[in-house]
Design an enzyme around this catalytic site. Structure first.
Site, PDB file in Angstrom:
ATOM      1  N   ASP A 109       0.836  -1.196   0.000  1.00 32.16           N
ATOM      2  CA  ASP A 109       0.000   0.000   0.000  1.00 32.16           C
ATOM      3  C   ASP A 109       0.879   1.257   0.000  1.00 32.16           C
ATOM      4  OD1 ASP A 109      -2.321   1.455   0.008  1.00 32.16           O
ATOM      5  OD2 ASP A 109      -3.057   0.714   1.932  1.00 32.16           O
ATOM      6  N   GLU A 158       2.911   6.830  -2.467  1.00 28.13           N
ATOM      7  CA  GLU A 158       2.698   8.067  -3.216  1.00 28.13           C
ATOM      8  C   GLU A 158       3.226   9.301  -2.482  1.00 28.13           C
ATOM      9  OE1 GLU A 158      -0.670   5.142  -3.681  1.00 28.13           O
ATOM     10  OE2 GLU A 158       0.095   6.295  -1.976  1.00 28.13           O
ATOM     11  N   ASP A 209      -9.138   3.708  -3.648  1.00 25.94           N
ATOM     12  CA  ASP A 209     -10.222   3.870  -2.675  1.00 25.94           C
ATOM     13  C   ASP A 209     -11.461   4.530  -3.287  1.00 25.94           C
ATOM     14  OD1 ASP A 209      -8.250   2.942  -1.007  1.00 25.94           O
ATOM     15  OD2 ASP A 209      -7.879   4.855  -0.034  1.00 25.94           O
TER      16      ASP A 209
END
Length: 786
Positions: free
Chosen positions: A464, A467, A531
Site C-alpha cells: 500500500d 505516493e 479507494d
C-alpha cells in the site's frame, strides 16, 4: 505548462520568456543510426544571427524497429542526478533497421523499420512528420511537429503556482537557473524563474487519446490537462496513484515521454489541434512508438519498459479481507472463512489489512500480540483448514512509535531534510518517516523485514501507499532529484518487495497487491484501483481507471468490490460482485464496514457463490489469456477501442470491456443494462441466445444474478468442471468442456499449465464441430455455445 494564450503564434504570457524553434540552422550529425541538428528561434540569414541567440539541439535515433526517439536539449551541460526509467529490462532488442536519406533538397528522412520521421529543413519552416508505412501503398502521417512547436520557456515562479499540481509545487531551491540573492536571474530579471522544455504534437480531426496511467475521469483524454504526479487522493478526482507518461492514440501509435518527474500534457487545451507536453529543466526526451496499430504500439511500449510477470493461478481466485477500520482478531478471521465455506463462496486468498499490527505502530512488522498471539501457528492452521493463501498489508512508512524508527534514523535509512535531519510528518502515522530505497543498505533492511514477514507463513504482500515520497527540501542517499524520485519511488518500493517474494517462492509464484506505480511498475503485478466510494459513480470511475491503466501498459488490475469508502446497498454490492468476479483479479474489501456477502442479504450470498464458481470454471480461458498478456503486454481487461479500432462507436465506450480476446463484459449500473455489441453474431454466455451487431442493447430490470457476458463469434471457450472451487487446478487433466461459437473456420486454442508459465496443450475445433486435443483431456464436445 501553459506559456501562451492559446496559440504558439503569439507571444508568451505576461512575464514569460518563450523561445520557439522555427528553422533548422545546422545539421550536426547525419549517420544511418543517428540524426542531429540545431533548431533556431529565428531565421538565420547571415552569421550575425547566430550571436546572442539560443538554439535547440534535436537528436533523432531508434532503440527498436518502429520506434523513434527524439531528444530535445537547450543547455546540454546540466547534470542529471536521476533516477531514470529502466529501459529494456527483459534484455536488449535486436538492432533496429535504420537509415537516413534526403528525399528533397529541403528535407531529411530518418527511418526505423516501417516508421519514419521527415524533417523539414526549409527556412522558417522547421517541422517533423512521423509517417507509418506498414501499408506501403498508403503511408500514414501519425502526428507532426510544426514551426514553434518545439520550445523552451522561463516562467516566473509565482506564475507556476496557479498552473502546477497543487501538491507538486516546488520551492525555488529545487529549480535550476542561476541565482542572485536567493532568486534566479535571467536577462536582467530578479524574480524567481522556472525553465521548461516544451513540445507540441498535432491532434487531428477525429483523433482520440487514451492512457496516461490510471485516470478516473473522462476516458477519452481530449480536452484535459493531465499532470504526472502520484497522489493519495482516492478515485473521485483528476489525481491518481498511478501516473504513466505514455499515451495511446486512436490513429495507431503511442508517445512515451521518458521522464519520471512531473510531465504535463495539454490535450487539445489552449491549442485545440495540439497535444502540448512540458517538463521542467533543459531536456525533453520522447519516443514515437508505431507498429501499424494501437495494439502493436502498446506491445512495443511494453517491450521498452518491461513485460508484466504472470501472476500465479491462485491469485485469480477470490480475495477476502478483514477490511480497514473494522475490528478483527483470530476469531473474526476464522469466523469469516468458515462462513464463506459454509455458504459455498470459495475464498482462495485471505488478506490481513493494517491492524495485524497495533495502532500507531505502522509499519513495525510486529504482529499485534493481543489479536494474534501466535501468528506463525495460526496462519499454518487456517491455511491447512481452509486451503487459502495469506496476504498481509505493509507500507514504506515507519511511525516514530515503532521499534524500527530509532534503528532507521541511526543508520540513515530514511529520507532526510536538507539539514540532515529525518523528514517526518503526521499525515497517516505520527512522526512518520519514509524509507529511502535509494540507499542500498536501507533497501536491504526493508527487504529483510519483508523476508521475516514471509517466514511467518505469508504468501503475498499488499504494498500500500508509496505516493507520499517528499519532493521539497529533501535529499536522497544517492543524490537523486527529489522531483524525479517522487513518482519513481513506487517502482523501487514495489521492486524491493517483489524481489523478496520471488526469491522465497520462485519466479512463477510471486505476486503483489500494489497501489502506486509509474512506468515499469507493470512488471510487478497485481495492481488495484485504490479507494472508490461505495456508489454507482464510484463503480463507474473505478472501471474508467482500470481501462486507462490497461492502455498504459498494465495487464493485470483489480478493485475493491463494493467500494472502499462507505457501505454499498445490496443491489450495488451484487452488481459490483459480478463486475469484480469478471475482472482480472477479485477482492472483497472496504473501509467502514465488512465486505462479507451475508451482510447484504441471502441474494448477495447466492450471487457471490455463483460468480466465484463461474470464474473458476472459466480459468482455462482466463489463465490462457493471462499468459498471452504476459507474453505480449496486452491487458487482460481491454478497452473496446483497442480491440475494435475500426468501429466508430468504440472510441468512447468506457462502461464495458473485453476480457481477453473472446468475452465482452458489461457491468450493470443500476437495474437497467446498457451496452454495445460490435459487428457479428455474438452469443449470450448464460443463455446461448445470439444477437447480431453492431447495435446498442438496453434491458430494463436486468437479472441481479447475471452480468451481460457475450462471446465473440469465431471463439472457442474451454471450461473446467462446475463447482471446481479453486482457480489453480490442472487444466489439462480435469476434463474440459469445449464450447464453440459461430466457428466458420478451424480454430486452435492453447491450454496453459496451471504452474510454470508455459503452454501445456491445445484444442482444435473445425467447422461442423470436430474436436481434436493435444495434451489435454476433453470431457464434453459442445458446439454453438451450449
Amino acid at each position: 505548462m501553459k506559456v501562451t494564450e492559446g496559440t504558439r503564434w503569439r507571444a508568451g504570457l505576461p512575464g514569460v520568456t518563450w523561445k520557439a524553434g522555427i528553422e533548422v540552422s545546422q545539421i550536426v550529425k547525419e549517420t544511418p543510426d543517428e540524426l542531429q541538428f540545431l533548431v533556431s528561434p529565428q531565421h538565420v540569414a547571415h552569421r550575425a544571427h547566430t550571436v546572442n541567440s539560443g538554439v535547440i539541439t534535436v537528436t533523432v535515433s531508434s532503440p527498436l524497429d518502429d520506434v523513434i526517439k527524439v531528444r530535445i536539449d537547450h543547455h546540454s551541460g546540466r547534470k542529471d542526478p536521476g533516477p531514470n526509467f529502466e529501459l529494456f529490462p527483459d534484455g536488449a532488442p535486436d538492432a533496429p533497421k535504420t537509415s537516413v536519406s534526403r528525399p528533397t533538397k529541403q528535407s531529411i528522412k530518418f527511418t526505423s523499420g516501417k516508421l519514419s520521421v521527415n524533417v523539414n529543413t526549409a527556412p522558417n519552416e522547421y517541422g517533423m512528420e512521423f509517417v507509418d508505412a506498414t501499408n506501403a501503398d498508403e503511408p500514414k502521417v501519425l502526428t507532426s511537429v510544426g514551426p514553434q512547436d518545439t520550445s523552451f520557456a522561463d516562467v516566473p515562479y509565482r506564475f507556476t503556482l496557479g498552473q502546477e499540481s497543487e501538491q507538486s509545487r516546488l520551492t525555488t531551491e529545487n529549480d535550476t537557473l542561476p541565482r542572485q540573492n536567493g532568486n534566479f536571474m535571467l536577462e536582467g530579471r530578479s524574480e524567481a524563474l522556472v525553465r521548461y522544455m516544451l513540445n507540441d504534437f498535432s491532434l487531428v480531426v477525429g483523433e482520440t487519446i487514451y492512457g496516461l496511467g490510471e485516470r478516473f475521469g473522462t476516458f477519452v483524454k481530449n480536452g484535459q490537462v493531465v499532470g504526472m504526479f502520484n497522489d493519495d487522493h482516492a478515485c473521485h478526482s483528476h489525481k491518481t496513484y498511478k501516473n504513466i507518461p505514455f499515451y495511446l492514440s486512436s490513429r495507431g501509435f503511442g508517445v512515451f515521454v521518458n521522464h519520471p518527474e512531473e510531465v504535463e500534457y495539454e490535450i487539445g487545451r489552449g491549442y485545440n489541434s495540439k497535444i502540448g507536453v512540458s517538463v521542467r529543466g533543459e531536456r525533453l526526451e520522447y519516443f514515437i512508438i508505431g507498429g501499424g496499430s494501437a495494439k502493436a504500439a502498446l506491445q512495443n511500449y511494453v517491450r521498452m519498459v518491461g513485460r508484466p510477470a504472470l501472476p500465479p493461478a491462485w491469485t485469480f481466485g477470490l480475495y477476502l479481507t478483514t477490511s480497514f477500520t473494522t475490528s478483527y482478531d483470530e476469531a473474526t478471521v476464522s469466523h469469516f472463512l468458515q462462513k464463506m465455506q459454509d455458504n459455498d463462496c470459495p475464498v482462495r486468498v485471505f488478506h490481513l489489512d493494517c491492524f495485524w499490527m497495533e495502532a500507531y505502530d505502522w509499519c513495525s512488522f510486529r504482529w499485534d500480540p493481543v489479536a494474534f498471539p501466535n501468528p506463525r501457528k495460526y496462519l499454518a492452521d487456517i491455511k491447512a483448514k481452509f486451503g487459502v493463501k495469506i496476504c498481509a498489508w505493509v507500507n514504506p512508512y515507519i511511525s516514530q512509535r515503532t521499534h524500527l524508527f530509532q534503528e532507521g534514523m541511526d543508520k540513515g535509512y530514511f529520507v532526510k531534510r536538507t539539514d540532515g535531519s529525518v523528514w517526518q510528518w503526521d499525515w497517516w502515522q505520527p512522526g512518520m518517516a519514509v524509507v529511502d530505497f535509494s540507499n542500498p543498505e536501507a533497501y536491504k533492511w526493508y527487504a529483510g523485514l519483508i523476508r521475516e514477514l514471509l517466514d511467518t507463513g505469508v504468501d503475498t504482500v499488499k504494498t500500500d501507499f508509496g505516493e507520499r515520497s517528499p519532493h521539497k527540501d529533501v535529499t536522497f542517499h544517492d543524490g537523486s532529484d527529489p522531483r524525479k524520485m517522487h513518482n519513481y519511488y513506487s517502482y523501487l518500493y514495489n521492486k524491493c518487495v517483489w524481489d523478496v517474494i520471488e526469491e522465497k517462492y520462485g519466479k512463477h509464484e510471486a505476486a503483489l497487491w500494489a497501489r502506486s506505480a509509474t512506468a515499469g511498475g507493470q512488471r510487478f503485478p497485481i495492481h488495484w484501483g485504490g479507494d472508490p466510494y461505495s456508489t454507482w459513480e464510484g463503480m463507474a470511475e473505478t472501471l474508467r481507471g482500470g481501462l486507462s491503466l490497461g492502455l498504459s501498459g498494465f495487464s493485470f488490475w483489480s478493485h475493491d468490490i463494493g467500494g472502499f469508502r462507505g457501505s454499498p446497498d445490496p443491489v450495488l454490492f451484487c452488481r459490483w460482485v459480478a463486475f469484480g468476479l469478471f475482472s482480472s483479479h477479485s477482492r472483497l474489501h472496504g473501509c467502514d464496514s465488512y465486505r462479507v456477502p451475508w451482510d447484504f442479504g441471502d441474494e448477495a450470498v447466492r450471487i457471490t457463490s455463483k460468480m466465484t464458481h463461474e470464474k473458476m470454471r472459466l480459468m482455462p480461458y482466463i489463465f490462457g489469456a493471462s499468459l498471452q498478456a504476459h507474453e505480449t503486454g496486452l491487458p487482460l481487461m481491454r478497452a473496446m477501442v483497442l480491440e475494435f479500432p475500426d468501429d466508430l462507436t468504440a472510441p468512447t465506450l468506457d462502461k464495458q470491456f473485453m476480457l481477453g480476446d473472446s468475452l465482452l463484459v458489461a457491468p450493470v449500473f443500476g437495474n437497467t443494462a446498457q451496452f454495445y455489441i460490435p459487428e457479428g453474431r455474438w452469443t449470450n454466455y448464460w443463455t446461448g441466445e445470439t444477437i447480431d451487431g453492431p447495435r446498442w442493447v438496453q434491458e430494463k430490470d436486468y437479472p441481479l444474478d447475471e452480468i451481460p457476458l457475450y462471446v465473440r463469434p469465431g471463439s472457442v471457450l474451454l471450461l473446467g468442471p462446475e463447482k471446481i472451487g479453486v482457480p489453480d487446478y490442472d487444466y489439462t487433466s480435469v476434463g474440459l468442456e469445449v464450447r464453440a461459437f459461430e466457428v466458420e473456420e478451424e480454430v486452435t486454442v492453447r491450454v496453459p499449465a496451471a504452474t510454470g508459465g508455459k503452454w501445456a496443450g491445445s484444442v482444435t475445433v473445425a467447422p461442423g464441430g470436430k474436436v481434436a486435443a493435444t495434451g489435454v483431456k476433453i470431457a464434453q464436445r459442445v458446439t454453438n455455445g451450449h
